[in-house]
Design a protein around this motif. Structure first.
Motif, short mmCIF file in Angstrom:
data_model
loop_
_atom_site.label_atom_id
_atom_site.label_comp_id
_atom_site.label_asym_id
_atom_site.label_seq_id
_atom_site.Cartn_x
_atom_site.Cartn_y
_atom_site.Cartn_z
N GLY A 337 0.83 -1.20 0.00
CA GLY A 337 0.00 0.00 0.00
C GLY A 337 0.86 1.25 0.00
N THR A 338 0.21 2.39 -0.09
CA THR A 338 0.90 3.68 -0.14
C THR A 338 0.24 4.64 0.85
OG1 THR A 338 -0.51 4.85 -1.75
CG2 THR A 338 1.09 3.26 -2.64
N PRO A 339 0.83 5.82 1.08
CA PRO A 339 0.18 6.79 1.96
C PRO A 339 -1.20 7.23 1.46
CG PRO A 339 2.49 7.34 1.70
CD PRO A 339 2.19 6.26 0.71
N GLY A 340 -1.46 7.04 0.16
CA GLY A 340 -2.75 7.47 -0.39
C GLY A 340 -3.67 6.34 -0.78
N SER A 374 -5.00 12.83 4.53
CA SER A 374 -3.89 13.28 5.35
C SER A 374 -2.71 12.34 5.13
CB SER A 374 -4.29 13.28 6.83
OG SER A 374 -3.22 13.73 7.64
N VAL A 375 -1.61 12.86 4.62
CA VAL A 375 -0.42 12.06 4.31
C VAL A 375 0.51 12.11 5.51
CG1 VAL A 375 1.58 11.85 2.79
CG2 VAL A 375 -0.65 12.52 1.86
N PRO A 376 0.99 10.94 5.97
CA PRO A 376 1.83 10.93 7.17
C PRO A 376 3.18 11.59 6.95
CG PRO A 376 1.76 8.75 6.17
CD PRO A 376 0.75 9.59 5.45
N GLU A 377 3.57 12.36 7.94
CA GLU A 377 4.87 13.04 7.95
C GLU A 377 5.74 12.37 9.02
OE1 GLU A 377 6.58 17.17 9.86
OE2 GLU A 377 4.51 17.14 9.10
N ALA A 393 13.06 9.75 19.69
CA ALA A 393 11.95 8.84 19.38
C ALA A 393 11.33 9.25 18.04
CB ALA A 393 10.90 8.88 20.48
N HIS A 394 10.45 8.39 17.52
CA HIS A 394 9.94 8.58 16.16
C HIS A 394 8.42 8.40 16.13
CE1 HIS A 394 14.14 8.21 14.98
NE2 HIS A 394 14.20 7.08 15.69
N ALA A 395 7.80 8.98 15.10
CA ALA A 395 6.34 8.87 14.94
C ALA A 395 5.97 9.29 13.52
CB ALA A 395 5.62 9.75 15.96
N LEU A 396 4.72 9.04 13.18
CA LEU A 396 4.12 9.53 11.94
C LEU A 396 3.03 10.52 12.33
CD1 LEU A 396 3.70 6.10 10.08
CD2 LEU A 396 5.51 7.81 9.72
N PHE A 397 3.14 11.74 11.81
CA PHE A 397 2.16 12.78 12.14
C PHE A 397 1.22 13.01 10.97
CE2 PHE A 397 0.96 17.37 12.16
CZ PHE A 397 0.14 17.32 13.28
N TYR A 398 -0.09 12.97 11.26
CA TYR A 398 -1.13 13.21 10.27
C TYR A 398 -1.86 14.50 10.63
CZ TYR A 398 -0.76 8.16 9.15
OH TYR A 398 -0.33 6.91 8.79
N PRO A 399 -1.70 15.57 9.87
CA PRO A 399 -2.45 16.80 10.16
C PRO A 399 -3.90 16.66 9.72
CG PRO A 399 -1.16 17.07 8.15
CD PRO A 399 -0.80 15.72 8.71
N PRO A 400 -4.81 17.49 10.23
CA PRO A 400 -6.19 17.47 9.73
C PRO A 400 -6.20 17.74 8.24
CG PRO A 400 -6.00 18.84 11.70
CD PRO A 400 -4.60 18.51 11.27
N ALA A 401 -7.15 17.14 7.53
CA ALA A 401 -7.20 17.31 6.07
C ALA A 401 -8.65 17.30 5.59
CB ALA A 401 -6.41 16.21 5.37
N SER A 402 -9.02 18.33 4.86
CA SER A 402 -10.34 18.40 4.24
C SER A 402 -10.27 19.37 3.08
CB SER A 402 -11.40 18.87 5.24
OG SER A 402 -12.65 19.08 4.60
N PRO A 429 2.84 3.41 7.51
CA PRO A 429 2.56 4.64 6.76
C PRO A 429 1.76 4.38 5.49
CG PRO A 429 4.78 3.93 6.28
CD PRO A 429 4.22 2.94 7.27
N LEU A 430 0.58 3.82 5.65
CA LEU A 430 -0.29 3.62 4.50
C LEU A 430 -1.68 4.12 4.82
CD1 LEU A 430 -2.17 0.96 5.26
CD2 LEU A 430 -0.18 -0.29 4.48
N LEU A 431 -2.46 4.33 3.77
CA LEU A 431 -3.80 4.88 3.97
C LEU A 431 -4.64 3.91 4.80
CD1 LEU A 431 -5.79 7.21 3.16
CD2 LEU A 431 -6.62 5.64 1.41
N ALA A 432 -5.11 4.39 5.92
CA ALA A 432 -6.02 3.62 6.77
C ALA A 432 -7.28 4.46 6.95
CB ALA A 432 -5.37 3.30 8.11
N SER A 433 -8.39 3.95 6.47
CA SER A 433 -9.63 4.73 6.59
C SER A 433 -9.97 4.99 8.05
CB SER A 433 -10.78 4.00 5.89
OG SER A 433 -10.96 2.69 6.40
#
Length: 656
Positions: A337-340, A374-377, A393-402, A429-433
């Motif tokens: 899968g991909t971020p989108g 929202s694409v993970p950063e 430490a590490h993480a994936l950040f998803y900003p609000p998106a509309s 880091p893939l699209l999860a509804s």
């Protein structure tokens, strides 16, 4: 298009709970048999059952299991590798009775193993055919009638006839756990991974080769401080395998002469933690090239090692690959899968180290515009280890998106800190509804790869040794505070949520005088470490030895880190969601914490889902869980829910 201003959290969205489950599938393993490609699909709309799908060369797809059949094994409780196929004949383990079945093309399933009353609770998985196809070698997990629980469960490698019921012959017995039985090309030798309590398969495992004629064993690799995975025989009698002996799960080769040599060493993870059986992260093509998946800095990708040893990343959009299978001399099939996009099934044909891509099973089309996703950063931020020493430490950040809404000027979004399970696992880091459900409503989300997560090497994975409830909590708090300090989220509306091990971290982060979180959502999380150590299943029955320490010698530490013994520190509202048939984290774990909060007058909501196990599989329950959690946050953070979704208001006790 007009952009409207609405309070964060209240945005209308097309990613409703109905869309999350509508036509949703959980893609699992993939297999290739001749010109046909097979894969598994977990289907929430069919009660969560796993169907096996065959894709013919012309693209025609056929469901192979009749109604009522479910290809899922309970080995290790987490299963995996519940089916295998040869010459069009499918073997699979059926969930309801855990018997092994055989089904010919156009036929009906025929049981190969005894009924549960006779087999005394046997479970099968991770099977392979002998070179001539006459027998199957597989794991058998034996649960005796009247046994004393995990202590009496026996894991073995057995051989049985492939075309008729037979009495299984035990090939390997003795170690606490066995996995990945793989027969040599001539069928005379068996490679197998073994390990013993208190180790987990990502801690210390041993790769052995057994001569099936003499019974003699040869230790190939592994032992204290080394995790070995995915043995694969080659035509010349050599054996490839993954090992983290250099600090990363990389690729090595063993020859019958006894030599072990590196094939591919890089600062990236080819392997993944063996929560489920049957991982498949690399293949060898006809010219000797290797196609492999590797995790690096929070993202997955595919690469090729040529016959000359050169390594090249493939120019593909994939950010998470869950299976890689050879499909021809220069062809592989992957689940990726991909971020989108969600996971799909793809065939890749390699031409001059580039890949031609063909879609076999497309991801769902969610009908979203680019601005709605929202694409993970990937982010890195300062935190501390168990002794308070600084580290990253590490993480994936998803900003609000509309594409239609934004927050009012001067308002910052609420933050959901998501915590993956395991705890030895990672954020994908893939699209999860189920993530976009939140971000499309105006929530920011941070999916934390806390110390102990995989994908960053063994040293990072071992940061959680003896430190569960300390390092993971520190990283989740650090992520939230770092985002707030950098002006990206509202420091007054920080929430934390997680399932299973992530549920424990959620509770532990809330059971602190200095918690920054204003609310939490616990999905089937651990409240009492002592109870978990006493009650859980065999696979994880000694897991806490490495995460917390030896029990009962360190009983005081168990009590100190158990949220149930820290309820006086809870100040923030909590919603708890639990499956009634969960054997990994039994319902009494959730009910202990709910009852304690009720007595203390802390706002709490509790939902028990009948018939669900460890993780919700039925579409109606997935929907109810999401919508109830949203309703809970709306009540706590003070925003209205979109009227047209018909979301039922969850009852929050002590909220008056």
């Amino acid at each position: 298009m007009t952009i409207s201003e609405l309070t964060f959290g209240s945005w209308p969205t097309s990613i409703t709970s109905e869309k999350v489950v509508s036509a949703a599938v959980r893609l699992g393993e993939v297999r290739v048999d001749g010109a046909d490609v097979y894969w598994s699909e977990g289907r929430p709309a069919e009660g969560g059952r796993t169907q096996i799908v065959r894709c013919a060369p012309d693209g025609t797809r056929t469901d192979l299991l009749p109604e009522g059949m479910n290809a899922r094994t309970a080995v290790h409780e987490y299963g995996g590798a519940a089916w295998w196929v040869r010459d069009g004949v499918l073997h699979f383990v059926n969930w309801d009775d855990q018997r092994l079945y055989r089904i010919e093309p156009g036929g009906t399933p025929v049981a190969l193993t005894p009924e549960p009353a006779l087999s005394r609770g046997d479970r099968y998985g991770d099977g392979v055919f002998s070179p001539d196809g006459g027998t199957v070698v597989a794991i058998r997990e034996h649960h005796p009638v009247g046994g004393r629980g995990a202590i009496d469960v026996r894991n073995e490698i057995v051989r049985l006839a492939a075309d008729r019921p037979s009495q299984p012959e035990v090939l390997v017995s003795g170690p606490d756990f066995v996995a990945a039985p793989r027969l040599s090309p001539d069928g005379s030798r068996l490679a197998v991974i073994t390990w013993d309590h208190p180790s987990m398969p990502w801690d210390d495992t041993v790769l052995r080769v057994r001569d099936l004629t003499t019974g003699a064993d040869t230790v190939v690799a592994g032992g204290p401080g080394e995790s070995v995975q995915e043995p694969r025989w080659q035509a010349d009698g050599s054996l490839l395998f993954l090992s983290d002996r250099n600090g990363w799960w990389n690729l090595y080769r063993w020859t019958p002469a006894g030599a072990v040599e590196p094939v591919l060493e890089l600062e990236a993870e080819i392997g993944v933690p063996a929560w489920q059986l049957g991982s498949a992260r690399y293949v060898v093509l006809g010219d000797g090239s290797l196609v492999f998946a590797r995790w690096h800095e929070g993202y997955d990708g595919l690469a090729v090692r040529g016959p000359d040893g050169s390594v090249k990343d493939l120019d593909l959009p994939f950010s998470a690959i869950t299976a890689v299978e050879r499909a021809g001399e220069n062809t592989v099939v992957v689940v990726a899968g991909t971020p989108g996009t969600e996971l799909g099934v793809y065939r890749l044909t390699l031409v001059d180290s580039s890949a031609e891509l063909e879609t076999l099973r497309a991801p769902r089309d969610l009908g979203l515009e680019a601005g709605d996703i929202s694409v993970p950063e990937p982010i890195s931020f300062p935190s501390t280890d168990r002794d308070g020493a600084p580290r990253t430490a590490h993480a994936l950040f998803y900003p609000p998106a509309s594409s239609r809404y934004r927050g009012p000027a001067g308002e910052l979004p609420p933050l959901l800190v998501m915590i993956h399970g395991g705890p030895t696992a990672q954020a994908l880091p893939l699209l999860a509804s189920s993530t976009q459900y939140w971000t499309s409503r105006g929530f920011a989300v941070v999916d934390v790869n806390y110390g102990g997560s995989t994908g960053y090497g063994r040293a990072y994975r071992e940061l959680l040794r003896d430190a569960w409830g300390v390092v993971d909590v520190a990283d989740c708090i650090a992520a939230a505070r770092w985002l707030a300090d950098n002006g990206r989220v509202d420091p007054r509306r920080l929430a934390i949520r997680g399932g299973s091990a992530g549920g424990y971290t959620t509770l532990a982060a809330l059971a602190r005088d200095d918690t920054p979180f204003a609310a939490g959502a616990d999905h089937y999380g651990v409240a009492d470490l002592e109870a978990l150590a006493a009650e859980t299943h065999k696979f994880e029955s000694r897991y806490l030895d490495g995460l917390v320490g030896a029990y009962p010698a360190l009983r005081d530490r168990y009590r100190e880190r158990s949220p149930i013994h820290q309820v006086e520190k809870f100040r923030s509202p909590l919603i708890v969601l639990q499956g009634s048939e969960d054997a990994v984290v039994p319902p009494n774990q959730s009910e202990m914490i709910v009852d304690a909060l009720r007595r203390r007058g802390i706002p709490v909501a509790y939902l028990l889902f009948e018939g669900e196990q460890h993780g919700f599989r039925r579409s109606e329950n997935i929907r109810r869980a999401l919508d109830s959690e949203l309703s809970f946050y709306g009540q706590i953070f003070g925003f209205a829910l979109p009227a047209d979704e018909g979301i039922e208001k969850v009852v929050v006790e002590n909220s008056g």
